[in-house]
Design a protein around this motif. Structure first.
Motif, mmCIF file in Angstrom:
data_model
loop_
_atom_site.group_PDB
_atom_site.id
_atom_site.type_symbol
_atom_site.label_atom_id
_atom_site.label_comp_id
_atom_site.label_asym_id
_atom_site.label_seq_id
_atom_site.Cartn_x
_atom_site.Cartn_y
_atom_site.Cartn_z
ATOM 1 N N ASP A 80 0.837 -1.235 0.000
ATOM 2 C CA ASP A 80 0.000 0.000 0.000
ATOM 3 C C ASP A 80 0.859 1.266 0.000
ATOM 4 O OD1 ASP A 80 -2.285 -1.386 -0.095
ATOM 5 O OD2 ASP A 80 -2.819 -1.169 2.042
ATOM 6 N N VAL A 81 1.915 1.218 0.862
ATOM 7 C CA VAL A 81 2.784 2.405 0.963
ATOM 8 C C VAL A 81 3.464 2.694 -0.383
ATOM 9 C CG1 VAL A 81 4.916 3.314 2.002
ATOM 10 C CG2 VAL A 81 3.198 2.196 3.426
ATOM 11 N N ILE A 82 3.967 1.607 -0.981
ATOM 12 C CA ILE A 82 4.648 1.779 -2.274
ATOM 13 C C ILE A 82 3.660 2.284 -3.325
ATOM 14 C CG2 ILE A 82 5.839 0.545 -4.145
ATOM 15 C CD1 ILE A 82 7.107 -1.210 -1.918
ATOM 16 N N GLU A 83 2.475 1.710 -3.300
ATOM 17 C CA GLU A 83 1.470 2.143 -4.291
ATOM 18 C C GLU A 83 1.109 3.632 -4.101
ATOM 19 O OE1 GLU A 83 -1.875 -0.478 -4.034
ATOM 20 O OE2 GLU A 83 -0.899 -2.029 -5.249
ATOM 21 N N ARG A 84 0.965 3.971 -2.791
ATOM 22 C CA ARG A 84 0.637 5.381 -2.510
ATOM 23 C C ARG A 84 1.751 6.326 -2.984
ATOM 24 N NH1 ARG A 84 -1.663 4.080 2.432
ATOM 25 N NH2 ARG A 84 0.231 4.645 3.557
ATOM 26 N N ALA A 85 2.993 5.842 -2.738
ATOM 27 C CA ALA A 85 4.158 6.683 -3.160
ATOM 28 C C ALA A 85 4.157 6.870 -4.672
ATOM 29 C CB ALA A 85 5.460 6.040 -2.694
ATOM 30 N N PHE A 86 3.908 5.730 -5.369
ATOM 31 C CA PHE A 86 3.873 5.810 -6.836
ATOM 32 C C PHE A 86 2.723 6.683 -7.319
ATOM 33 C CE2 PHE A 86 6.884 2.201 -7.107
ATOM 34 C CZ PHE A 86 7.672 2.668 -8.141
ATOM 35 N N LEU B 275 3.673 10.166 -6.734
ATOM 36 C CA LEU B 275 4.680 10.560 -7.737
ATOM 37 C C LEU B 275 4.005 10.789 -9.082
ATOM 38 C CD1 LEU B 275 7.768 10.930 -8.233
ATOM 39 C CD2 LEU B 275 7.798 8.534 -8.966
ATOM 40 N N SER B 276 3.119 9.875 -9.383
ATOM 41 C CA SER B 276 2.424 9.978 -10.663
ATOM 42 C C SER B 276 1.570 11.252 -10.706
ATOM 43 C CB SER B 276 1.568 8.732 -10.841
ATOM 44 O OG SER B 276 0.549 8.973 -11.754
ATOM 45 N N THR C 74 3.865 14.124 -10.940
ATOM 46 C CA THR C 74 4.427 14.172 -12.298
ATOM 47 C C THR C 74 3.400 14.694 -13.283
ATOM 48 O OG1 THR C 74 5.730 12.242 -11.697
ATOM 49 C CG2 THR C 74 5.677 12.814 -14.022
ATOM 50 N N THR C 75 2.189 14.170 -13.194
ATOM 51 C CA THR C 75 1.165 14.629 -14.146
ATOM 52 C C THR C 75 0.788 16.084 -13.886
ATOM 53 O OG1 THR C 75 -0.446 13.578 -12.708
ATOM 54 C CG2 THR C 75 0.080 12.433 -14.757
ATOM 55 N N ALA C 76 0.948 16.523 -12.613
ATOM 56 C CA ALA C 76 0.598 17.922 -12.316
ATOM 57 C C ALA C 76 1.698 18.894 -12.750
ATOM 58 C CB ALA C 76 0.339 18.079 -10.812
ATOM 59 N N TYR C 77 2.965 18.486 -12.535
ATOM 60 C CA TYR C 77 4.055 19.442 -12.772
ATOM 61 C C TYR C 77 4.855 19.202 -14.049
ATOM 62 C CZ TYR C 77 3.231 21.411 -8.187
ATOM 63 O OH TYR C 77 2.643 22.027 -7.122
#
Lengths: 444, 234
Positions: free
Chosen positions: B7-13, B16-17, B20-23
């Motif tokens: 869950d933590v890794i998924e949340r981090a991704f 990030l995603s 990334t999509t915002a900036y």
């Protein structure tokens, strides 16, 4: 022609006189000690040599507070029998008015010329008010070539002490002669004879409000006469002895007004000098004789110090005004002066190059003219010091030879001047050509 | 345990995603704008350097000595100066446009601040340029005058004049920008007041004799008639 320099009082006086064939103008400023003698000499000269002409003596004063104007109006010419006059002296009109405009000799002349033109004068003479050596013959010598020989401009030719007239001897005479090709020995002498035609020409010009209004007037008059093809001659007047001028004036201002006028006229009359090489003598009237002259003491150390100060502090300006070779030669000269003052020598060729470089800088304006011209002062003093050292044991004839050599150096640099004037950057060849020309001339 | 880690890794991704999509698009857009601005700036600089001969301005800068202040050889070329300034202005505009692509409160405030400051910056720059011109002109006039009058240390006198005028220009420019106004004004008052006080004390105590001698020498020099004639006769 607007006569804004003439007051109503002056206009009224001229209306009463109506006409004068000869006008003698005397500019003045606090000259009560000497002006009486000048007026007497002028009046006697007019009475003795030109009794058949109507004439006027006019004093154009710069606001004297010592009674100069009163002296002009009150002075009497006595002892007419001593002048061997067979008839009573004819009356000579006499006026004295203050001039308006920029204070200076040029503005004073302008008023005199306007009066001469209004009175339809055939000849106008201007003489300095501080002269101690003027005689009635001066008026004859300055007027006769105009009235009887058709000349338009009579320049003076004097004997002066070898250290007197240093701006004339080291800059104005050699440069004017090299430029326009006429050997007018005293182009800024101050005492001139002028035809009515030339007076009108002067008045038509619109540069009266420049340095012409001050010390630039003499060279301005001479240059216009030469460059515009008026007939020019010289009259030998004997010695020029005069009071020390304007104690308040400093050398730098005087130098830059005169030299600035020369450079400015160089631009205007480029077409008159660019193709001219060598020089021709000018007709000289009057019987030449030797005279005794007042000695002049000079302080060489002060001049050397001024030069060294200039080399130390004005490098920033000189690098822009002088050609790199000239600047290097000047720096070398300063180094040698620091080692030994007794053998100091600023050669004719180097001095001519300095002046040519300054003239070209004046035209091309690598720096402000108000900085350029005063920065010439230390170099000029170095030249005067060198001249004094070289001529301290020479007689006046030998000194004249030295001045002649300087003139030839200026004439020899004409190709260099042309090249630099056009902004060309390869002048050494032109300089070599000039040196060769000079050598050839000397051999002749 | 593994589930939690996943869950933590998924949340981090996911974060990030999201970031990334915002900036990333505005960043890419910003970089493209910046690159475009850079290319335009280079081209304009090249064009201006070739086009502007600028003889009049070149001459003015050289005559007045302003170019000498920036470059000791006195060879600053107007074409290079104008082209260089234009280059940086275009780059600056590109940078601001690129920053505004992010459309955040911070970037918007930054852009707005700079845009509002720009005219003031230009005016301040002109004040400094005029100061530089005046400082150089009066400095040179003083230098030539001091040399011809034989005053001691003419270059130092000229430098003092230049420094004072430039300092005044900086104070005026800072005041215009509303930048450290009180600091500059206080420094100015302290410096000028201090200089005047120091000069008065020095003159009153130490240099009294020297000044007296100087004026005496001048008076004697004026009275030397023979030499004066050399200095005054044309």
């Amino acid at each position: 022609m607007p006569n804004h320099l003439l007051s109503e009082e002056a206009q009224g006086a001229l209306d009463r006189i109506e006409r004068a064939d000869i006008v003698v103008g005397i500019p003045s400023y606090n000259n009560v000690r000497t002006i009486g003698h000048v007026v007497r000499a002028a009046q006697a000269g007019l009475a003795k040599y030109f009794p058949q002409f109507s004439s006027l003596i006019v004093n154009s004063d710069g606001g004297s507070k010592d009674g100069t104007r009163e002296a002009v109006m009150s002075v009497q010419v006595e002892d007419t029998h001593l002048m061997l006059l067979s008839t009573p002296m004819p009356p000579v009109h006499r006026l004295s008015f203050p001039y308006h405009g920029i204070p200076g000799k040029g503005s004073a002349f302008r008023m005199i010329f306007q009066m001469a033109e209004l009175l339809r004068a055939k000849a106008c003479v201007v003489v300095d008010s501080d002269l101690r050596s003027i005689t009635p013959e001066w008026i004859d010598l300055l007027v006769r070539p105009v009235l009887y020989a058709g000349y338009d401009f009579v320049a003076p030719y004097y004997h002066r002490h070898k250290y007197d007239g240093t701006i004339t001897n080291s800059i104005v005479y050699p440069l004017t002669r090299a430029l326009y090709g006429l050997r007018v020995r005293q182009p800024i002498g101050g005492d001139f004879g002028i035809s009515g035609r030339l007076v009108s020409r002067y008045l038509k010009r619109n540069d009266w409000e420049t340095d012409v209004a001050r010390y630039g007037i003499d060279i301005w008059m001479t240059t216009i006469a030469i460059a515009e093809g008026f007939r020019v001659c010289q009259s030998f007047l004997g010695a020029k002895l005069h009071d020390a001028k304007d104690p308040g004036a400093d050398l730098s201002a005087m130098l830059h007004q005169v030299v600035g006028s020369v450079f400015s006229l160089m631009q205007e009359y480029e077409s008159a000098w660019e193709n001219r090489s060598g020089s021709d003598p000018v007709d000289l009237f009057g019987f030449r004789f030797d005279v005794g002259l007042d000695p002049i003491e000079v302080n060489l150390d002060r001049m050397f110090n001024a030069f060294l100060r200039g080399c130390r502090d004005l490098g920033e300006l000189w690098t822009m005004a002088l050609h790199p070779d000239t600047h290097e030669d000047i720096s070398r000269l300063a180094r040698s002066l620091e080692r030994d003052r007794g053998t100091f020598h600023l050669s004719d060729e180097l001095w001519a190059r300095v002046i040519v470089d300054f003239a070209c800088a004046y035209k091309q304006r690598p720096l402000e003219r108000s900085h350029l011209l005063p920065s010439l002062t230390p170099l000029y003093l170095a030249r005067v010091a060198s001249f004094v050292l070289e001529t301290q044991n020479l007689f006046s004839a030998q000194v004249e030879e030295r001045i002649e050599n300087l003139c030839l150096a200026f004439e020899g640099l004409k190709p260099y001047l042309r090249a630099r004037w056009k902004g060309e950057t390869a002048p050494p060849q032109a300089r070599r050509e000039g040196a060769a020309l000079k050598k050839e001339k000397l051999e002749v | 345990m593994i589930r939690t880690l996943q869950d933590v890794i998924e949340r981090a991704f996911a974060q990030l995603s999201q970031t990334t999509t915002a900036y990333l698009p505005p960043l890419l857009a910003g970089l493209i704008i910046l690159f475009g601005a850079y290319v335009t700036a280079v081209l304009v600089r090249l064009l201006l350097t070739r086009l502007i001969k600028g003889a009049g301005i070149d001459r003015f800068l050289q005559q007045s000595g302003v170019s000498y202040m920036f470059d000791r050889s006195g060879r600053v070329r107007t074409s290079r100066l104008i082209a260089g300034s234009t280059y940086w202005v275009i780059l600056g505009i590109g940078f601001l446009t690129a920053v505004s692509a992010f459309n955040t409160e911070l970037t918007n405030r930054m852009v707005e601040g700079i845009v509002l400051l720009f005219p003031k910056l230009v005016t301040a720059g002109l004040i400094l340029l005029a100061g530089a011109w005046l400082a150089q002109y009066l400095g040179r006039s003083t230098l030539v005058w001091a040399v011809n009058e034989g005053l001691p240390s003419p270059r130092k006198i000229a430098m003092a004049i230049r420094t004072v005028i430039m300092f005044v220009a900086v104070v005026v420019a800072a005041d215009h920008l509303n930048f450290a106004r009180s600091v500059f004004l206080a420094a100015f008052v302290i410096l000028v007041g201090g200089a005047v006080l120091a000069a008065s004390i020095a003159l009153g105590l130490g240099a009294k004799g020297a000044v007296q001698r100087h004026f005496q020498d001048r008076a004697e020099h004026t009275e030397e008639t023979p030499e004066r004639s050399l200095w005054n006769h044309l």
